[in-house]
Design a protein around this motif. Sequence first.
Motif, PDB file in Angstrom:
ATOM      1  N   UNK A  54       0.833  -1.201   0.000  1.00 40.96           N
ATOM      2  CA  UNK A  54       0.000   0.000   0.000  1.00 40.96           C
ATOM      3  C   UNK A  54       0.874   1.259   0.000  1.00 40.96           C
ATOM      4  N   UNK A  55       1.864   1.282   0.863  1.00 37.44           N
ATOM      5  CA  UNK A  55       2.738   2.452   0.999  1.00 37.44           C
ATOM      6  C   UNK A  55       3.548   2.687  -0.284  1.00 37.44           C
ATOM      7  N   UNK A  56       4.051   1.591  -0.834  1.00 34.65           N
ATOM      8  CA  UNK A  56       4.864   1.707  -2.041  1.00 34.65           C
ATOM      9  C   UNK A  56       3.996   2.110  -3.233  1.00 34.65           C
ATOM     10  N   UNK A  57       2.806   1.497  -3.328  1.00 34.52           N
ATOM     11  CA  UNK A  57       1.873   1.833  -4.411  1.00 34.52           C
ATOM     12  C   UNK A  57       1.458   3.291  -4.370  1.00 34.52           C
ATOM     13  N   UNK A  58       1.264   3.828  -3.162  1.00 36.16           N
ATOM     14  CA  UNK A  58       0.888   5.250  -3.016  1.00 36.16           C
ATOM     15  C   UNK A  58       1.959   6.170  -3.587  1.00 36.16           C
ATOM     16  N   UNK A  74      16.419   1.919   8.774  1.00 30.25           N
ATOM     17  CA  UNK A  74      15.469   2.916   8.248  1.00 30.25           C
ATOM     18  C   UNK A  74      14.582   2.322   7.163  1.00 30.25           C
ATOM     19  N   UNK A  75      15.153   1.390   6.387  1.00 29.29           N
ATOM     20  CA  UNK A  75      14.435   0.925   5.184  1.00 29.29           C
ATOM     21  C   UNK A  75      14.126  -0.567   5.193  1.00 29.29           C
ATOM     22  N   UNK A  76      14.756  -1.332   6.059  1.00 29.44           N
ATOM     23  CA  UNK A  76      14.626  -2.795   6.106  1.00 29.44           C
ATOM     24  C   UNK A  76      15.337  -3.462   4.914  1.00 29.44           C
ATOM     25  N   UNK A 121       7.327  -1.844  10.073  1.00 24.55           N
ATOM     26  CA  UNK A 121       8.392  -2.315   9.175  1.00 24.55           C
ATOM     27  C   UNK A 121       7.896  -2.296   7.730  1.00 24.55           C
ATOM     28  N   UNK A 122       6.590  -2.580   7.535  1.00 26.84           N
ATOM     29  CA  UNK A 122       6.009  -2.537   6.188  1.00 26.84           C
ATOM     30  C   UNK A 122       6.057  -1.133   5.606  1.00 26.84           C
ATOM     31  N   UNK A 123       5.689  -0.154   6.423  1.00 29.42           N
ATOM     32  CA  UNK A 123       5.717   1.242   5.958  1.00 29.42           C
ATOM     33  C   UNK A 123       7.161   1.655   5.639  1.00 29.42           C
ATOM     34  N   UNK A 124       8.092   1.281   6.510  1.00 26.81           N
ATOM     35  CA  UNK A 124       9.498   1.673   6.294  1.00 26.81           C
ATOM     36  C   UNK A 124      10.002   1.163   4.951  1.00 26.81           C
ATOM     37  N   UNK A 125       9.733  -0.111   4.667  1.00 20.57           N
ATOM     38  CA  UNK A 125      10.186  -0.677   3.385  1.00 20.57           C
ATOM     39  C   UNK A 125       9.394  -0.061   2.233  1.00 20.57           C
ATOM     40  N   UNK A 126       8.090   0.173   2.475  1.00 19.37           N
ATOM     41  CA  UNK A 126       7.243   0.722   1.409  1.00 19.37           C
ATOM     42  C   UNK A 126       7.670   2.128   0.995  1.00 19.37           C
ATOM     43  N   UNK A 127       8.296   2.852   1.915  1.00 24.91           N
ATOM     44  CA  UNK A 127       8.750   4.208   1.576  1.00 24.91           C
ATOM     45  C   UNK A 127      10.077   4.182   0.811  1.00 24.91           C
ATOM     46  N   UNK A 128      10.724   3.010   0.808  1.00 26.98           N
ATOM     47  CA  UNK A 128      12.042   2.934   0.174  1.00 26.98           C
ATOM     48  C   UNK A 128      12.057   2.042  -1.065  1.00 26.98           C
TER      49      UNK A 128
END
Length: 398
Positions: free
Chosen positions: A23-27, A356-358, A390-397
């Motif tokens: 979801x985070x990455x798709x956004x 920061x990114x996993x 952790x999902x959001x962190x990876x999704x932002x990177x």
Amino acid sequence: MASAQQFDVVVLGAGAAGLMCAMESGRRGRRVLVLDHADKPGKKILISGGGRCNFTNLHARPENYLSANPHFAKSAFARFTPADMIALVEKHGIPYHEKTLGQLFCDRSAHDILNLLLKECAEAGVKLQMSTSIRNVQKTGPGFVVETNAGEIRAASVVVATGGLSIPKMGATGFGYDLAQQFGLKIVECRPGLVPLVFSAQDREAWCDLSGLSAEVVASARQKKPQAFREKMLITHRGLSGPVILQASSYWRPGQPVTLDLAPDSRVFAPLLAPKARRDANAALLALRTILPARMAERWLAVHTPPGLTKDWTNASIATLEQRLHAWELTPAGTEGYVKAEVTAGGVDTADLDAKTMQARNVPGLFFIGEVVDVTGWLGGYNFQWAWASGVSAGQAA
Ligand code: FDA
């Protein structure tokens, strides 16, 4: 032969962490594909919290997690807090309540949380592909090739969110650990966490006919810095369970004792020490029954009364009894294993991941999130908070 599908990000595992990351990455406009071998996404979300999903904990702090590096999770928890999860839940109009100790549950059902994730993923353009076996993941120059039973997929980033080993009948596999090792990452030895403990043969003989009885106790497993928990303990037909035992189990190691205080904050046998008070087995039993269920009190006294006590009931022997009540040490024979464990402790070594990114430090584009990582929360919504953060962190990177 069909040409390989191309994505920016392939997420392996459509559980809590994988869906949040997608979801985070798709956004961010990334083209994201989520692959899972199960026929439906988020099965563990649906069974969690007795079907109501304890989706976060108001008091979640890094101190509530076990990891070889207790500082690792700090950055992810700062990036996505319990308040952020609550905001997302409220955005979707999902009713929820605090049950106890900061634990937030859905009023209706865990389906609300899964639907939230699926809706957000759909809105972010994420593609979900279930019933897909992953055969192989290889690094190519610019990214990765993921071989599946449904063909080849190419992506710049691969996020591993395949969870731990607990509840194998729901599709849990060691896939994530194997993949980590394939790419040279270390694994902190895995063990069942948040799991009932099994009595030794002797303790089983002494206690298991009382299965179903419970009491509020303080439990700790002996570690360098023992972590004590105060909640309900339940006697089962094989050992001990209940929230307090599940909590202590994550800190327990084979061969070590678990210490139980059966009467936290009270001096149970103090009435026997008063001038002119009765000092006999009945008085002791009456006192203990104010704290424990009658049959448990009776059994405990039968097993723990010091030899000679029933003869003279001196102050010293009453003090010994009191002391034993507050520090009952027993050594479990083992745990109920992954079949009953809520989580897997241990996992992908955080020393090999960027906090920061996993992302794997030595494999650009490869990320590990959620339970597969060596970060394990207490009981009470802490594990989902780690999956989200952790999902959001990876999704932002990714
Ligand atoms: P998760 O296990 O959720 O997802 C992994 C996904 O990867 C699954 O969909 C699986 O099918 C897929 N997968 C695995 N191997 C694969 C392979 N080889 N190929 C393709 N796909 C693969 N926590 C909490 O905070 N509050 C709670 O109320 C509860 N309650 C609870 C109840 C019960 C009974 C259990 C067992 C656990 C909980 N938990 C919990 C813990 C919580 O469920 C757990 O920490 C998270 O689901 C972990 O999320 P992940 O996304 O990392 O893994």
